[in-house]
Design an enzyme around this catalytic site. Structure first.
Site, short mmCIF file in Angstrom:
data_model
loop_
_atom_site.label_atom_id
_atom_site.label_comp_id
_atom_site.label_asym_id
_atom_site.label_seq_id
_atom_site.Cartn_x
_atom_site.Cartn_y
_atom_site.Cartn_z
N GLU A 278 -102.68 7.65 -23.83
CA GLU A 278 -103.13 6.89 -24.99
C GLU A 278 -103.95 7.80 -25.88
OE1 GLU A 278 -102.17 3.96 -25.65
OE2 GLU A 278 -101.43 3.16 -23.74
N ASP B 19 -88.03 -10.30 -24.31
CA ASP B 19 -89.49 -10.40 -24.31
C ASP B 19 -90.08 -9.60 -25.48
OD1 ASP B 19 -92.02 -11.24 -23.05
OD2 ASP B 19 -92.29 -9.10 -22.68
#
Length: 343
Positions: free
Chosen positions: A250, A275
């Site tokens: 990240e 989804d």
């Protein structure tokens, strides 16, 4: 014959008699109505007597016998007097009230008696069981025969389900040999799932290629369990399904860092596509992104602006894949083959 508690209703200072009237109303509405009508007539006569006595208040001024105590006991006397009068002959008002109100009480006829067939309590209902049908044994045998037939078919259905599962696992590999294999396998699925969302299936495949390294770096658990997660969607508190915990990269304030995070796990790739679309549609911050779904490049930049990923070059990387000659060639050929197959 009235009970002692009901008799006490004839004394204005005894309130338990009123509760007795409520109890009697459940079983003998006519008698209870007559008693209540007399109570009302007593109140009416009490008001009349009170008005009559108020006329004498002018003459009672200066009388040493005229005090608050004497008025208190005089009022008690008047209340009991009017109640006793109503229980006897009275003014006849109670009889008129009883006749009038009896027509409006459920379960009573115009004469004030209990209507035939009225069910006041559960004891008035018929509690006998209906007779068993003579066809019941035959129907039981028919049901048993059907259940045995269904049970005999279950093993065959299990075999069919296993064969289908094996076929799906063969058609949908856990890893992909090349970008071409990745696109040819997933683009038809993306095209079928996109539906009314308006999202270009090519941009979904391009984003999935970026997230998974063209299917060569799929998210897997430590024990090798496959997540089929094509879009790197994390398992936050809103997710009720399975999850896989891994180390991921990240960007925090422009600095690349490794963190542990839980990602959603799906039974197959199609569930991941479905989804993904639902994730965007349910999240208000992607509303503007979906508004430009028909423009792949704007859609990619919109994902970056909405904070889909922490990578500052996330949108540019998706556009780079979209605009590559090899990707355009593969997607164009695959979509063309699908269209010819539908025809």
């Amino acid at each position: 014959m009235q009970s002692s508690r009901l008799d006490s209703a004839q004394f204005y200072t005894e309130f338990s008699g009123l509760n007795a009237l409520k109890t009697q109303a459940r079983t003998d509405k006519k008698a209870a109505l007559e008693q209540v009508a007399k109570q009302f007539e007593s109140l009416f006569m009490s008001q009349m007597l009170k008005s009559m006595r108020s006329v004498n208040d002018v003459f009672a001024e200066g009388n040493y016998l005229n005090s608050s105590q004497s008025k208190f006991y005089q009022e008690m006397f008047d209340n009991q007097l009017t109640l006793s009068m109503s229980q006897q002959q009275g003014l006849g008002l109670s009889d008129v009230l009883a006749r009038q109100l009896s027509r409006q009480i459920p379960g009573m006829d115009d004469g004030g008696t209990k209507a035939t067939g009225h069910k006041a309590t559960i004891a008035d209902y018929d509690r006998s069981l209906p007779a068993l049908s003579p066809r019941l044994p035959k129907q039981v045998d028919e049901v048993k025969a059907i259940s045995e037939s269904v049970a005999a078919q279950k093993p065959r259905e299990a075999v069919v389900e296993k064969e289908v599962a094996e076929t799906v696992s063969i058609d949908l590999p856990e890893t992909f040999e090349s970008p071409e294999h990745f696109v040819r396998t997933l683009l038809p699925m993306a095209e079928a799932v996109a539906g009314d969302s308006g999202i270009d299936p090519r941009v979904m495949v391009a984003q999935a290629a970026l997230e998974t390294g063209w299917g060569k770096h799929m998210i897997k658990a430590a024990d090798g369990e496959h997540s089929f997660n094509l879009f790197g969607i994390k398992a936050d508190s809103r997710w009720q399904g399975s999850a896989v915990d891994i180390t991921t990269s990240e960007y925090r304030e422009g600095v690349k860092m490794n963190e542990r995070a839980a990602f959603r796990a799906y039974p197959d790739y199609q569930s991941s596509f479905e989804d993904y679309i639902g994730f965007l549609e349910r999240n208000p911050r992607y509303r503007d992104v979906l508004a430009v779904a028909d423009n792949p490049e704007a859609f990619a930049d919109g994902l970056q602006a909405a904070g889909y990923a922490t990578d500052p070059a996330y949108g540019a990387k998706i556009r780079r894949i979209l605009n590559s000659d090899s990707f355009e060639a593969i997607t164009g050929e695959t979509l063309s083959l699908n269209q010819r197959g539908e025809e």
